[in-house]
Design an enzyme around this catalytic site. Sequence first.
Site, PDB file in Angstrom:
ATOM      1  N   PHE A 198       0.933  -1.182  -0.138  1.00 25.43           N
ATOM      2  CA  PHE A 198       0.121  -0.058  -0.249  1.00 25.43           C
ATOM      3  C   PHE A 198       0.770   1.148   0.038  1.00 25.43           C
ATOM      4  O   PHE A 198       0.435   2.230  -0.299  1.00 25.43           O
ATOM      5  CB  PHE A 198      -0.950   0.058   1.305  1.00 25.43           C
ATOM      6  CG  PHE A 198      -1.969  -0.992   1.149  1.00 25.43           C
ATOM      7  CD1 PHE A 198      -2.916  -1.078   0.259  1.00 25.43           C
ATOM      8  CD2 PHE A 198      -1.764  -2.247   2.131  1.00 25.43           C
ATOM      9  CE1 PHE A 198      -3.794  -2.186   0.160  1.00 25.43           C
ATOM     10  CE2 PHE A 198      -2.873  -3.328   2.058  1.00 25.43           C
ATOM     11  CZ  PHE A 198      -3.768  -3.278   1.140  1.00 25.43           C
ATOM     12  N   CYS A 199       2.067   1.264   0.545  1.00 27.26           N
ATOM     13  CA  CYS A 199       2.877   2.254   0.678  1.00 27.26           C
ATOM     14  C   CYS A 199       4.375   1.683   0.643  1.00 27.26           C
ATOM     15  O   CYS A 199       4.710   0.792   1.594  1.00 27.26           O
ATOM     16  CB  CYS A 199       2.621   3.069   1.988  1.00 27.26           C
ATOM     17  SG  CYS A 199       3.847   4.508   1.945  1.00 27.26           S
TER      18      CYS A 199
END
Lengths: 380, 80
Positions: B17-18
């Site tokens: 996600f990151c």
Amino acid sequence: MAQEVVVLGGGVGGTVVANQLARAVAGQIDAGEVRLTQISASAHHVYQPLYLYMAFDQANPAEGRRPQASLLDPHVGLITASAERVDREQRDVVLAGGRRVHYDYLVLATGSRPAPEQVPGLQEGGHWFYTEEGALRLRDALLAFTGGRVVLVVGVPHKCPVAPLEFTFMLDEWLRGRGLRDQTELTYTYPIGRLHSLEPVARWAEPVMAQRGIRTETFFNVERVDPQARTVVGAEGTTLPYDLLVAIPPHSGQKVILDSGIGDKGGWVPTDRHTLQMVGDDHIYVCGDTTNLPISKAGSTAHFEADVIAANLASRLQGGHGSARYDGKVVCFIETGLSKATYVAFDYENPPQPKEPSALLHHMKLAYNRMYWLTSAGVL
Amino acid sequence: MAQETQEPHVIDARGSFCPGGLMELIKELRLAPVGTLFEVWSTDQGSARDIPAWTQRAGHELVSSTAADGVYKIQVRRMR
């Protein structure tokens, strides 16, 4: 003969691993069955998140620095020296000067370093807050700033992925407090097509930026800076003029990783995303920024990975299989100005959902800045 | 041309996600020689949208884009 565990690196990941493991196998260390050694290039441990606050003259370097030896469990032996390379054949870490430190298990926790030199012109024309020196230089530039165009650019990869947003929101509020916001055009750029890599955070940030009059430019990857013309050029063809340029510099892995031939081109070590072992080497674990994993380079990542590595090493040293697995857990506070904050928590399977910013979360963040020393001690 | 049959360099950004798939691609691409072929694996819908858009803006070549079982596989070649 004692089993030798060597932790290479004195940052948050290496220090948490060393302290947790020391407590877990203290009896074996006392009995001479295990020896635990940490190698740190610096005699001091630095809590890097304070750099953000130093840039706004809200923290001083001494607040974020403690002697490394003072943080370690007495069962950990500390060697303060630079490591030149890892000799996987002999299972030695070779220190500057040629001394060799043998390992049966090695934890690579060497971290990352800001590499502004990778962007032509950035060192001459830009500021950053990713080193103590840089944060203090930016602090002085901000205190001398009387208005104009401020541009924030973001290199890839970089650690602390929420820092670009935090700095921008804090700067906005700081400028308002000094009566300079009306004279300042503030531009936030980001390398991908939204305002943050975390999609929910990007969705939250968009209206906040608009409400605060912060200009945004997505798909902007800083390619070069022209300090004379005071322009910054993106790889996508956009040129932005600036009076004050603040960069999140691209980061690199450490020289010892590159010189040992155990990393990729950027100096990141290929790592199994669950076991945190170096790919192809059962004797080496990798922690924090040092990995090549596609997750946030952040202190909390290193902390949660360290929990798993310490547990697995303790298990293996005691005859177990070391089967604990890292689930990708990351937790980050996000300052949304000078008086409120929010946070995100996520892992490989579950995306983050930022909470409504509040003064309470801001004070929790400030409190954690003081409590961090319990994290490095392996307590919190 | 040799590059037409080049095995792609796989960037496994599943579950990321990151920083996410596009950021991982940029990280690798900026250090690779011109002509290098990448294949990004991503479970992030945003990256699936962003990678083709960025590739076009930054002057690289989008070679292919497929999706199966929730995993996007996007091939990009560095052109400059």
